[in-house]
Scaffold this motif. Sequence first.
Motif, PDB file in Angstrom:
ATOM      1  N   LEU A 129       7.125 -11.145 -14.179  1.00 17.93           N
ATOM      2  CA  LEU A 129       7.436 -10.833 -15.581  1.00 17.93           C
ATOM      3  C   LEU A 129       6.368 -11.408 -16.530  1.00 17.93           C
ATOM      4  O   LEU A 129       6.012 -10.771 -17.538  1.00 17.93           O
ATOM      5  N   ARG A 130       5.854 -12.603 -16.244  1.00 15.58           N
ATOM      6  CA  ARG A 130       4.830 -13.197 -17.096  1.00 15.58           C
ATOM      7  C   ARG A 130       3.546 -12.354 -17.061  1.00 15.58           C
ATOM      8  O   ARG A 130       2.929 -12.107 -18.093  1.00 15.58           O
ATOM      9  N   ILE A 131       3.200 -11.912 -15.859  1.00 16.76           N
ATOM     10  CA  ILE A 131       2.005 -11.064 -15.735  1.00 16.76           C
ATOM     11  C   ILE A 131       2.197  -9.768 -16.515  1.00 16.76           C
ATOM     12  O   ILE A 131       1.305  -9.303 -17.255  1.00 16.76           O
ATOM     13  N   HIS A 132       3.375  -9.174 -16.376  1.00 17.40           N
ATOM     14  CA  HIS A 132       3.641  -7.927 -17.103  1.00 17.40           C
ATOM     15  C   HIS A 132       3.629  -8.141 -18.610  1.00 17.40           C
ATOM     16  O   HIS A 132       3.149  -7.290 -19.380  1.00 17.40           O
ATOM     17  N   GLN A 133       4.140  -9.321 -19.043  1.00 16.16           N
ATOM     18  CA  GLN A 133       4.140  -9.635 -20.482  1.00 16.16           C
ATOM     19  C   GLN A 133       2.710  -9.716 -21.022  1.00 16.16           C
ATOM     20  O   GLN A 133       2.402  -9.202 -22.098  1.00 16.16           O
ATOM     21  N   VAL A 134       1.860 -10.405 -20.246  1.00 18.89           N
ATOM     22  CA  VAL A 134       0.466 -10.531 -20.680  1.00 18.89           C
ATOM     23  C   VAL A 134      -0.212  -9.163 -20.730  1.00 18.89           C
ATOM     24  O   VAL A 134      -0.984  -8.846 -21.659  1.00 18.89           O
TER      25      VAL A 134
END
Length: 358
Positions: free
Chosen positions: A43-48
């Motif tokens: 999710l963090r990667i997708h957010q970035v």
Amino acid sequence: MGQSLPRKAKTALRRKAAAVVRSEHEKTPLPAAHDLAALVEELRIHQVELEIQNAELEEARRHAEILQMRYFRHFDLAPVGMVRISDKGIVLEANVMGAAMLGAERQRLHSGRVVLAAHVATGSQVTFQAHLREALASTKMESCEIRLRGHAGGTFVRMQSVGCRGEGDTMDLLVTMTDLTALKQAEEAIAVLNVELEGRVRDRTTQLGEAYRTLEGTMDERRRLEHEILDISERERRRIGEDLHDDLCQQLSGIALIEEVLAAELKAKGDPVCAGKAAEVARLLKISAVKTRDIARGLHHVDMDGDGLAAALQGLATRANPKGRCHFQKTGSVSPSDHVAALHLCCIAHEADVNARI
């Protein structure tokens, strides 16, 4: 990172995303605890990724706004009329000046139902249609001068058109219209002034011609009177010369002859003193007769045709100085074309001779 979305848009987007998550939770059981760490990392990667895409979208939006502002300045606010038309002559787009020249609202012009030819004056239709054909067939800019419909005779413009590819691989025309009304009005005013000036020049030329003819007539009359006066003067001079020669010279010669006879008689009677005086009187009378004869010849009419002037001047020089101290010499022919000028020259020479003797 660029500007974020507006607050209301963010709230609505978050609400929509929460609803989607709750729906997925109802359908899908929660993952096991050991999978949560991997899921959070994903999710963090997708957010970035989403943040990077958002920044790129914001940059693209700002660039589009800058291009739109440049287009607005270069097209809408251009100091000349600009119109984009289709290959059928239908107006697709017009700037502020173009709409003003055509006398129509921009919204109506952008409707795609307005034909540019409808705004062209009747007298310029042939030129306009030929211009459209040439511009569509050419790869360079074509130009013409036409009159648009409108009040007070309409607007006279220089139209310049160049072809460009439009939507659907069609050929459109980008048209600029430069207002030439003031220039044409100035040219018409200059033409009127030229006609007026030409009329004034013709009138002035006519007046000068009449004045010249009047002056020429006056000069002719003056020359006629001068000839007439000179003829009268010559006739009087000839009459006086003939009277001196035929009358006075004869009388002086007769008196001189009588004095000679008287001197001979006095000498025969033994009076030498009176005889000498009578002889002196006779001598003086002879001298007077010779001088009178010379004067008569000077006053007599001289034929100025041919070489008459030279002969008259030669005779005057001979009479003026019997001892040969006065000479007349000519080089070439002395034959003035003007009879009056020849007589004037003869009179001047005669007056000089008279003045020299005084």
